[in-house]
Design a protein around this motif. Structure first.
Motif, PDB file in Angstrom:
ATOM      1  N   ASP A  25       8.668   1.929   7.394  1.00  0.00           N
ATOM      2  CA  ASP A  25       9.964   1.183   7.129  1.00  0.00           C
ATOM      3  C   ASP A  25       9.558  -0.370   7.423  1.00  0.00           C
ATOM      4  O   ASP A  25      10.445  -1.084   7.134  1.00  0.00           O
ATOM      5  N   LEU A  26       8.430  -0.471   7.923  1.00  0.00           N
ATOM      6  CA  LEU A  26       8.142  -2.250   8.234  1.00  0.00           C
ATOM      7  C   LEU A  26       7.943  -2.943   7.014  1.00  0.00           C
ATOM      8  O   LEU A  26       8.324  -3.920   6.782  1.00  0.00           O
ATOM      9  N   PHE A  27       7.253  -2.437   5.985  1.00  0.00           N
ATOM     10  CA  PHE A  27       6.927  -2.980   4.842  1.00  0.00           C
ATOM     11  C   PHE A  27       8.203  -3.697   3.984  1.00  0.00           C
ATOM     12  O   PHE A  27       8.077  -4.850   3.742  1.00  0.00           O
TER      13      PHE A  27
ATOM     14  N   ARG B  13      -4.903  -2.160  10.121  1.00  0.00           N
ATOM     15  CA  ARG B  13      -6.106  -2.166   9.497  1.00  0.00           C
ATOM     16  C   ARG B  13      -6.457  -0.875   8.829  1.00  0.00           C
ATOM     17  O   ARG B  13      -7.193  -0.894   7.900  1.00  0.00           O
ATOM     18  N   SER B  14      -5.819   0.193   9.519  1.00  0.00           N
ATOM     19  CA  SER B  14      -6.155   1.504   8.758  1.00  0.00           C
ATOM     20  C   SER B  14      -5.580   1.744   7.372  1.00  0.00           C
ATOM     21  O   SER B  14      -6.179   2.553   6.601  1.00  0.00           O
ATOM     22  N   LEU B  15      -4.453   1.127   7.501  1.00  0.00           N
ATOM     23  CA  LEU B  15      -3.666   1.450   6.048  1.00  0.00           C
ATOM     24  C   LEU B  15      -3.981   0.304   5.143  1.00  0.00           C
ATOM     25  O   LEU B  15      -3.948   0.691   3.896  1.00  0.00           O
ATOM     26  N   THR B  16      -4.135  -0.974   5.232  1.00  0.00           N
ATOM     27  CA  THR B  16      -4.378  -2.002   4.441  1.00  0.00           C
ATOM     28  C   THR B  16      -5.674  -2.495   4.529  1.00  0.00           C
ATOM     29  O   THR B  16      -6.035  -3.312   3.277  1.00  0.00           O
ATOM     30  N   GLY B  17      -6.551  -2.467   5.510  1.00  0.00           N
ATOM     31  CA  GLY B  17      -7.685  -2.998   5.428  1.00  0.00           C
ATOM     32  C   GLY B  17      -7.808  -4.472   5.978  1.00  0.00           C
ATOM     33  O   GLY B  17      -8.844  -4.853   5.679  1.00  0.00           O
TER      34      GLY B  17
ATOM     35  N   PRO C 154       0.846  -1.370  -0.094  1.00  0.00           N
ATOM     36  CA  PRO C 154      -0.130   0.064  -0.042  1.00  0.00           C
ATOM     37  C   PRO C 154       0.851   1.294  -0.018  1.00  0.00           C
ATOM     38  O   PRO C 154       1.887   1.250   0.623  1.00  0.00           O
ATOM     39  N   ALA C 155       0.192   2.409  -0.608  1.00  0.00           N
ATOM     40  CA  ALA C 155       1.006   3.417  -0.627  1.00  0.00           C
ATOM     41  C   ALA C 155       0.812   4.237   0.686  1.00  0.00           C
ATOM     42  O   ALA C 155       0.010   4.037   1.662  1.00  0.00           O
ATOM     43  N   ARG C 156       1.997   4.716   1.238  1.00  0.00           N
ATOM     44  CA  ARG C 156       2.042   5.270   2.558  1.00  0.00           C
ATOM     45  C   ARG C 156       3.111   6.621   2.562  1.00  0.00           C
ATOM     46  O   ARG C 156       4.087   6.524   1.948  1.00  0.00           O
ATOM     47  N   PRO C 157       2.599   7.420   3.453  1.00  0.00           N
ATOM     48  CA  PRO C 157       3.444   8.577   3.605  1.00  0.00           C
ATOM     49  C   PRO C 157       4.845   8.120   4.264  1.00  0.00           C
ATOM     50  O   PRO C 157       4.731   7.185   5.122  1.00  0.00           O
ATOM     51  N   GLU C 158       5.976   8.828   4.098  1.00  0.00           N
ATOM     52  CA  GLU C 158       7.047   8.343   4.427  1.00  0.00           C
ATOM     53  C   GLU C 158       7.124   8.499   6.112  1.00  0.00           C
ATOM     54  O   GLU C 158       8.033   7.749   6.608  1.00  0.00           O
TER      55      GLU C 158
ATOM     56  N   TRP D 227      -2.177  -9.773   5.648  1.00  0.00           N
ATOM     57  CA  TRP D 227      -1.102  -9.045   4.650  1.00  0.00           C
ATOM     58  C   TRP D 227      -0.041  -9.960   4.515  1.00  0.00           C
ATOM     59  O   TRP D 227       0.380 -10.032   3.242  1.00  0.00           O
ATOM     60  N   LEU D 228       0.508 -10.524   5.441  1.00  0.00           N
ATOM     61  CA  LEU D 228       1.816 -11.238   5.365  1.00  0.00           C
ATOM     62  C   LEU D 228       1.533 -12.598   4.478  1.00  0.00           C
ATOM     63  O   LEU D 228       2.349 -12.789   3.646  1.00  0.00           O
ATOM     64  N   LEU D 229       0.667 -13.087   4.816  1.00  0.00           N
ATOM     65  CA  LEU D 229       0.192 -14.330   3.875  1.00  0.00           C
ATOM     66  C   LEU D 229       0.047 -14.149   2.360  1.00  0.00           C
ATOM     67  O   LEU D 229       0.421 -14.758   1.209  1.00  0.00           O
TER      68      LEU D 229
END
Length: 321
Positions: free
Chosen positions: A218-220, A252-256, A208-212, A262-264
């Motif tokens: 840094d986790l993704f 949940r808020s960022l990826t739903g 997902p797109a994310r602000p810096e 998400w990892l799977l």
């Protein structure tokens, strides 16, 4: 003879329109007996993309058809024309079997034909369909949905995007004329008569797109570099410097979805890439994606994409020029 009407108006997608015309417009060689009586019905001269089209009949003729097919609707942010919606509704009330191809589902939904029914459309538009028409039970994972004769009127069918429209058209031929005739049509068009799985196998799942400055910025990339590791939610929370519960809220808020889901998804996506681009065994791919064993990979891959890894590889294997 089954009469088929293609319901067209300005703003239809020409690909799905042409595909349905190819299937129902002429019989394959060697098929005995009469073929479908096909008519293109519209309000007058229409444009489908860059192509001009002269319909055979008006939209008022839709209720006379046994089967009405609504091709893809180009701009899903715009309501389809009222005369098209009314004609499709009238055809269904008259007992016609109504099928939509790709985003044609938005026309059926506007006509109320999908209320309380399971339906699908192109995966890129399933969320929009579910949001705009909450009474529709949208299934984003299948290639097509056949609700059967579940009412006093005709059956209602919807397909996912593009090539899945062909799957639905061949399904209709199979219902009407049997598997051997549907197979003959598929051979003429050089397409498989039946495809396994659902459209989940065709959906890309980017990070997902994310602000810096987001807490997970840094986790993704850290996770994606370690998909071969047996990561847990605690591992991810530790790397992000927060509690597991706090991590879950951010995810949940960022990826739903949840961190583990998400990892799977990322593991499955990486497995897809390896199946497409390498000759690695399923066992090796299971290790490279953190699945552990081939059995675990097969189970999760099949559940997510609808097909086993070997079937996926045969379908999508990248071939050298």
């Amino acid at each position: 003879m089954n009469t088929v009407a293609l319901a067209v108006t300005d703003g239809m997608l020409h690909f799905e329109l042409a595909m349905a015309y190819e299937v129902f417009g002429s019989a394959p060689a060697g098929v005995a007996g009469p073929w479908y009586d096909l008519a293109v019905c519209g309000p007058g001269a229409v444009r489908a993309g860059r192509f001009g089209l002269e319909p055979d009949r008006g939209l008022d003729q839709l209720p006379r058809a046994d089967t009405v097919i609504v091709p893809g609707w180009a701009d899903t942010d715009v309501d389809p024309p009222a005369d098209l919606v009314d004609a499709v509704r009238a055809a269904h009330e008259a007992g016609a079997r109504v099928a939509s191809l790709c985003t044609g589902a938005f026309v059926l939904a506007a006509a109320g034909l999908l209320n309380g029914r399971r339906a699908t459309t192109h995966w890129a538009h399933t969320q929009a369909l579910a949001t705009r028409y909450p009474q529709v039970r949208v299934d984003p994972d299948v290639l097509y949905v056949d609700n059967g004769n579940d009412s006093d009127n005709g059956s209602v069918l919807t397909s996912a995007g593009k090539a899945a429209a062909m799957d639905l058209c061949l399904h209709l031929v199979r219902l009407d004329r049997g598997a051997s005739v549907a197979n003959a049509v598929a051979r003429r068009l050089v397409v498989p008569p039946h495809r396994d799985g659902g459209q989940a196998q065709f959906v890309s799942t980017p990070v997902p797109a994310r602000p810096e400055n987001h807490p997970l910025a840094d986790l993704f990339p850290w996770v994606l570099e370690r998909l071969d590791h047996p990561l847990t939610v605690e591992d991810l929370a530790r790397q992000a410097g927060m509690s597991s519960r706090h991590l879950g809220r951010h995810f949940r808020s960022l990826t739903g979805t949840t961190p583990l889901q998400w990892l799977l998804t990322q593991r499955i996506r990486h497995a897809q890439e390896l199946l497409e681009t390498t000759d690695d065994s399923v066992e090796s791919i299971a290790a490279a994606t953190g699945m552990g064993t081939a059995t675990t990979l097969r189970r999760n891959f099949n559940r997510t994409t609808g097909v086993p890894p070997d079937t996926y590889r045969r379908t999508f294997r990248t071939r050298p020029d």
